[in-house]
Design an enzyme around this catalytic site. Structure first.
Site, PDB file in Angstrom:
ATOM      1  N   ARG A 315      16.637 -15.606 -20.134  1.00 20.50           N
ATOM      2  CA  ARG A 315      15.508 -16.532 -20.208  1.00 20.50           C
ATOM      3  C   ARG A 315      14.171 -15.812 -20.061  1.00 20.50           C
ATOM      4  NH1 ARG A 315      15.676 -21.847 -18.049  1.00 20.50           N
ATOM      5  NH2 ARG A 315      17.517 -21.188 -16.876  1.00 20.50           N
ATOM      6  N   ARG A 355      17.393 -29.836 -22.644  1.00 16.19           N
ATOM      7  CA  ARG A 355      17.230 -29.418 -21.261  1.00 16.19           C
ATOM      8  C   ARG A 355      16.671 -30.519 -20.338  1.00 16.19           C
ATOM      9  NH1 ARG A 355      14.181 -25.803 -19.668  1.00 16.19           N
ATOM     10  NH2 ARG A 355      15.516 -25.165 -17.932  1.00 16.19           N
ATOM     11  N   CYS A 386      18.988 -42.078 -30.656  1.00 17.38           N
ATOM     12  CA  CYS A 386      19.290 -43.411 -30.147  1.00 17.38           C
ATOM     13  C   CYS A 386      19.771 -43.329 -28.697  1.00 17.38           C
ATOM     14  CB  CYS A 386      20.340 -44.079 -31.040  1.00 17.38           C
ATOM     15  SG  CYS A 386      20.444 -45.856 -30.805  1.00 17.38           S
ATOM     16  N   GLU A 387      18.895 -42.818 -27.827  1.00 20.63           N
ATOM     17  CA  GLU A 387      19.164 -42.669 -26.400  1.00 20.63           C
ATOM     18  C   GLU A 387      17.858 -42.875 -25.645  1.00 20.63           C
ATOM     19  OE1 GLU A 387      21.868 -41.970 -24.612  1.00 20.63           O
ATOM     20  OE2 GLU A 387      23.302 -41.558 -26.230  1.00 20.63           O
ATOM     21  N   TYR A 416      17.678 -21.434 -24.312  1.00 19.81           N
ATOM     22  CA  TYR A 416      18.505 -22.611 -24.064  1.00 19.81           C
ATOM     23  C   TYR A 416      18.042 -23.857 -24.811  1.00 19.81           C
ATOM     24  CZ  TYR A 416      20.263 -19.521 -20.503  1.00 19.81           C
ATOM     25  OH  TYR A 416      20.786 -18.425 -19.867  1.00 19.81           O
TER      26      TYR A 416
END
Length: 469
Positions: A315, A355, A386-387, A416
């Protein structure tokens, strides 16, 4: 506990909602004379026009500089205590053949954790001897492929894997170098899914069994025991947790060294980055020095030689180099307990950045196509899926006049995001473009509707007319 960025922050109204926070955006990022965001010498509007949105943009110069700086910092720190070091780039953060070549050219080895990642590294021309292979449940085929390829080090994650790796190496007529992953019990102060050295989780073996299993590894003539490995978590801002973990590992390292060679100590990765203004990770030089000093003290107290060190950052090398570009579709003011919040919906979402849904991760965002004199407005950048939990940036301030059709850029998306991307709602995954010196080039092709249909054995129709390929 190790210092992290896990705590939720108070979001302050910025004096200028167009400003790019230093340390959050790539060093090359700036506004041109027309107010457009420029990364790697290429303006966002030109990138969106050429490649479409959503679009992952990766600043090659930033990746290379961070890789070189990390290697130099740890080499200096290791030399100061009379040893040397190997830095593995942790490919799980983001892996492509281009990335493998960049980090290899900057002197880094590469860490992979699946057969697919191994294939990418080899396809990029990586030296197999400069590869490490992780994984808590490596398949027999993956172990065989790694051994036959000549991977420099396999990380044994469980007692069962000792016999599996030994058998694969014997069949291949090789002596396979291995590390043993242990849980030091140091709990990084981070999201539960990012803390990886506590006892109740899937990775590694207990520290109490390190000597026993190390000796078991030595009993196999097809295995060469390199030493212990530990990874305490992710998004860690200082050296304290690594120093404590090293202290615990060195007790077992010393016991093993009394009966045979233990040339190495691998303390993993997890160095944190700034996602929002106010995040303040220690410079990598300070972290490297702090860890090295702790190792030196621990070895001196036990009367043992300082081992070669190894680390696995991912990262901290690729994360700040990434910016994701989106096109705004709708803007919807919604009343909240804090006042009005604008829902700015974009053409991507949790399929290209999972994330927030996984960890509640924070991000910074800015208009990319212009600057504005409008006052700052509290926004939530939402995706198209659709969330209800399809959020890219939970809380941010953008100019009040943000409008449909404009470009929004989200910073620090190099790690990520692409690697966790999915086809949720049958949305194609975006392309990845590298920028450097005013040039842009495609390094990972984006998917199309036709690609999605091609995998469905029952699909005979072509993509509906009018849907972009």
């Amino acid at each position: 506990m190790a210092s992290t960025a896990a705590d939720r922050r108070t979001l302050e109204v910025p004096a200028d909602p167009n400003a790019l926070a230093p340390g959050v955006w790539p060093a090359s990022a700036h506004r041109d004379d027309e107010g457009r965001l420029v990364v790697g010498g290429v303006d966002a509007q030109a990138l969106a026009a050429r490649f479409g949105t959503p679009l992952y943009v990766l600043d090659e110069g930033e990746v290379r500089e961070r890789a070189a700086r990390t290697r130099a910092a740890f080499e200096r720190a290791a030399a100061s205590i009379g040893t040397d070091v190997t830095i593995y780039y942790a490919g799980k953060a983001f892996l492509s053949t281009a990335i493998v070549r960049w980090v290899a050219e900057e002197g880094l080895a590469v860490d992979v954790c699946s057969g697919g990642e191994l294939a990418i590294a080899l396809a990029a021309g990586a030296d197999p001897a400069r590869l490490g292979f992780h994984g808590n449940n490596k398949s027999e085929d993956e172990i065989r492929a790694a051994v036959e390829a000549g991977v420099g080090a396999l990380v044994i994650d469980s007692e069962i894997e000792i016999e599996r790796v030994a058998a694969a190496a014997a069949r291949a007529g090789r002596v396979q170098r291995v590390r043993l992953r242990v849980n030091s019990g140091v709990h990084a102060s981070t999201h539960d899914f990012l803390a990886t050295a506590h006892e109740d989780q899937k990775f590694g073996v207990t520290l109490a069994r390190a000597v026993e299993l190390g000796e078991r590894i030595r009993s196999h003539p097809s295995l060469e025991f390199l030493g212990l490995h530990c990874h305490i978590g992710s998004q860690i801002f200082d050296a304290a947790g690594f120093a404590e973990s090293a202290e615990r590992l060195l007790a077992e390292h010393a016991a093993l060294a009394a009966t045979g060679p233990v040339p190495e100590l691998n303390l993993g990765g997890g160095f944190g980055i700034a996602y929002v203004a106010g995040d303040d990770p220690a410079p990598i030089e300070r972290i490297a020095t702090g860890i090295a000093e702790a190792v030196a003290v621990g070895c001196r107290e036990r009367g043992i030689a300082v081992p070669k060190l190894a680390f696995e950052p991912g990262r901290s090398i690729v994360g700040p180099a990434g910016v994701t570009l989106y096109t705004v579709g709708t803007v919807k003011p919604v009343p909240t307990d804090e006042g009005w919040r604008h829902y700015v919906s974009v053409d991507g979402g949790m399929s290209d950045n999972a994330r927030f849904a996984l960890y509640g991760a924070d991000y910074s965002a800015r208009l990319a196509s212009r600057v504005s004199d409008a006052p700052a407005a509290l926004v939530r950048i939402a995706g198209k899926h659709c969330e209800a939990g399809d959020i890219v940036v939970d809380r941010e301030y953008l100019p009040h006049d943000v409008a449909p059709g404009e470009l929004v850029a989200v910073a620090a998306t190099g790690a990520y995001c692409w690697s966790l991307a999915s086809n949720y709602n049958h949305v194609p995954r975006p392309p990845v473009v590298a920028v450097r010196g005013g040039e842009a080039r495609l390094i990972v092709r984006g998917e199309t509707i036709a690609d999605l249909l091609a995998r469905d054995v029952g699909a005979e129709a072509i993509a509906p007319e009018g849907i972009a390929e």
